[in-house]
Design an enzyme around this catalytic site. Structure first.
Site, short mmCIF file in Angstrom:
data_model
loop_
_atom_site.label_atom_id
_atom_site.label_comp_id
_atom_site.label_asym_id
_atom_site.label_seq_id
_atom_site.Cartn_x
_atom_site.Cartn_y
_atom_site.Cartn_z
N TYR A 31 23.03 49.34 -13.89
CA TYR A 31 23.11 48.17 -13.00
C TYR A 31 22.69 48.55 -11.58
CZ TYR A 31 24.87 43.87 -10.91
OH TYR A 31 24.97 42.68 -10.25
N PHE A 77 -0.88 28.86 -2.56
CA PHE A 77 -0.83 28.53 -3.99
C PHE A 77 0.22 27.41 -4.16
CE2 PHE A 77 0.99 29.27 -8.28
CZ PHE A 77 -0.13 28.87 -8.99
N ASP A 78 0.17 26.70 -5.30
CA ASP A 78 1.05 25.50 -5.38
C ASP A 78 2.55 25.81 -5.32
OD1 ASP A 78 1.13 26.40 -8.00
OD2 ASP A 78 0.44 24.56 -8.93
N ASP A 91 0.03 37.33 0.22
CA ASP A 91 0.46 36.90 -1.11
C ASP A 91 -0.51 37.65 -2.03
OD1 ASP A 91 0.85 35.69 -3.52
OD2 ASP A 91 0.62 33.63 -2.82
N ALA A 118 -0.83 38.73 -5.25
CA ALA A 118 -0.80 38.71 -6.72
C ALA A 118 -2.04 39.40 -7.32
CB ALA A 118 -0.71 37.27 -7.22
N LYS A 159 0.31 39.35 -12.51
CA LYS A 159 -1.14 39.40 -12.44
C LYS A 159 -1.58 40.87 -12.35
CE LYS A 159 -0.22 35.00 -11.05
NZ LYS A 159 1.13 34.46 -10.85
N HIS A 186 1.81 17.39 -13.35
CA HIS A 186 0.92 17.91 -14.40
C HIS A 186 1.66 18.61 -15.53
CE1 HIS A 186 1.42 20.83 -11.22
NE2 HIS A 186 1.13 21.81 -12.06
N1 F0G Z 1 0.99 33.28 -5.58
C1 F0G Z 1 -0.17 33.16 -6.25
C2 F0G Z 1 -1.45 33.41 -5.54
C3 F0G Z 1 -0.16 32.81 -7.62
O1 F0G Z 1 -1.31 32.71 -8.26
C4 F0G Z 1 1.09 32.59 -8.25
C5 F0G Z 1 1.14 32.20 -9.66
C6 F0G Z 1 2.26 32.73 -7.51
C7 F0G Z 1 2.17 33.07 -6.17
C8 F0G Z 1 3.61 32.48 -8.12
O2 F0G Z 1 3.96 33.54 -8.95
O3 F0G Z 1 4.12 32.52 -11.23
O4 F0G Z 1 5.06 34.78 -10.71
O5 F0G Z 1 6.15 32.75 -9.82
N2 F0G Z 1 0.15 31.81 -10.33
C9 F0G Z 1 0.11 31.46 -11.73
C10 F0G Z 1 -1.24 30.89 -12.09
C11 F0G Z 1 1.25 30.64 -12.21
O6 F0G Z 1 -1.38 30.40 -13.22
O7 F0G Z 1 -2.16 30.94 -11.27
P1 F0G Z 1 4.87 33.37 -10.25
#
Ligand code: F0G
Length: 461
Positions: free
Chosen positions: A75, A127-128, A218, A220, A261, A452
């Protein structure tokens, strides 16, 4: 390794295989109807080539699976955490390393600490989930992409860049004190998986220094971004990608990563920074919502796999294959006259459905219609980035056209081979000849937030 051949091969061999979901057209027609023409509702076993996302869908290496068996599940103070922390510190140089279960958990925690009503976060593009987490705190999320990012047909090397002059103008209007953070998304997922140049990162850094605004990445897809810098930016051709990545992090005050990613794992993430005041607050939120400091919502085995993946992803043979194989899909589509965001991005190819299906009105969701046709004819699943995802609705609930209608074909890492991609190209070639026959969709019901994912649709009359 010096590679003098034109054929870029997958730099791995396959030890474990999974069957693909082979279905008939009739079965897929039924599945689509049952899913209300929403591909998020299709069972994965009914998908042949799944290009819905590159997130968490990659294949781990034998070394990572070995790491999984070595995972320390204590833990507190697990050995796996310290391996994870060491790897991230080595790469990013940040002192405070906070594990989280995925990218959006880092966003929820970070923006909970720095954002809030009256504040504004600036970015090349959010990102969304990033945008949603900023807005959830009552703050505003402002995007400043460069103009060439919006001209899909015309290639440019760094369409992920931020428009520094527009950012500065906005900072002056809004007041730097209301802007707690600038976020550079590398690569820029929302606008085609396009890279950001080192020059642009430096310019944004200088702008942030001028106004005293911290800059975070960010990150990823940091490795894909670093490899594009090596390929396309003057002065980096001879520089090892790992050094390029380190330089990117050196320019920032912090970063968060969806490790699903470029850490080549199926789950995980981190938030890292030097600011001790912010990190102390973040750790309180971490313990409240994710878990203790040394696991943050992950199992020890996940931390171990991330530590190994972060090193593997910077292997230049891997990155050469990765970027080349995405470009290969893009080139194949262009050969069939399929309009895409050109050049192809790092993690996927984005098809311009507005141009491909000009006979379908935005209110009939051209990108969603194309995504459904692709599934029906070929069992291929992409994702709509268009009016269904981003269209605002008027007072009567009618969708207003989004600025773009894209179908993203995101390529999972180390999962599909060239023949799968050749197949996707062939299906597109077939569809390109019958584009006029593809019909639009009508919405039956759609929730207000992130419609969506759960919207129900039906073929338009
Ligand atoms: N930032 C970026 C640039 C991303 O592409 C994503 C996720 C996130 C943050 C959020 O990360 O999914 O681990 O919580 N992108 C995925 C996509 C979902 O399909 O592009 P997460």
């Amino acid at each position: 390794m010096e590679w003098k051949w034109n054929t870029i091969i997958e730099p791995f061999k396959i030890k474990t295989v999974e069957p693909l979901g082979i279905t008939t057209r009739e079965e897929r027609a039924k599945a689509l109807e049952q899913a209300h023409y929403n591909l998020f509702n299709i069972k994965a076993e009914k998908v042949l080539v799944d290009l819905l996302t590159d997130s968490g869908t990659g294949a781990m290496s034998a070394a990572q699976w070995g790491g999984v068996m070595n995972g320390d599940e204590s833990y507190a103070g697990a050995r796996s955490y310290y391996n994870f922390e060491r790897e991230i510190k080595d790469l990013t140089g940040f002192e405070e390393v906070i594990p989280v279960h995925q990218g959006r958990a880092a966003e929820k925690i970070l923006f909970g600490v720095v954002a809030g009503k009256g504040k504004c976060i600036i970015s090349n593009s959010h990102f969304d989930t990033t945008r949603a987490n900023v807005e959830f705190t009552g703050a505003e999320a402002m995007d400043f992409p460069v103009k060439e990012a919006l001209n899909f047909d015309k290639p440019a090397p760094f369409k992920g860049n931020a428009d520094v002059a527009a950012m500065e103008k906005f900072i002056k209007e809004k007041g730097a004190k209301n802007i707690p953070l600038c976020v550079m998304t590398v690569t820029n997922n929302s606008l085609g998986g396009q890279p950001v140049s080192m020059e642009n990162l430096k310019a944004v850094r200088a702008l942030c220094d001028k106004y005293g605004i911290p800059m975070f990445l960010d990150c990823a897809r940091f490795a894909e971004n670093a490899y594009f810098i090596k390929l396309r930016e003057k002065g980096y051709a001879q520089c090892p990608v790992r050094e390029i990545a380190e330089q990117m992090f050196e320019l920032a005050d912090g970063a968060w990563m969806s490790s699903k990613k470029d850490a080549l794992v199926n789950i995980g993430g981190f938030l890292a920074m030097n600011n001790k005041e912010w990190s102390a607050k973040a750790r309180q939120m971490l313990i409240l919502t994710e878990g203790f400091n040394t696991y943050g919502g992950l199992a020890g085995r996940d931390l171990e796999a991330i530590a190994i993946g972060l090193r593997e992803v910077l292997d230049e043979n891997y990155l050469q294959y990765r970027i080349r194989s995405t470009a290969y899909l893009g080139e194949g589509l262009l050969r069939h006259g399929v309009p895409i965001i050109n050049p192809p991005g790092g993690h996927g190819v984005y098809v311009n459905a507005k141009k491909f299906l000009p006979h379908i009105k935005p209110q009939n969701f051209p990108a969603q219609s194309l995504a459904c046709a692709l599934y029906l004819e070929g069992g291929i699943r992409g994702v709509e980035i268009g009016t269904l995802m981003f269209g605002r609705r008027d007072a009567k609930g009618v969708f207003q056209a989004a600025p773009m209608e894209l179908v993203r074909l995101a390529i999972p890492r180390r999962v599909y081979t060239q023949s799968h991609i050749d197949y996707v190209i062939e299906v597109f070639g077939w569809l390109a000849k019958r584009a006029k026959q593809i019909k639009g969709l009508d919405v039956v019901e759609a929730p207000a937030i992130l419609p969506h994912f759960t919207a129900k649709l039906k073929p338009a009359k």
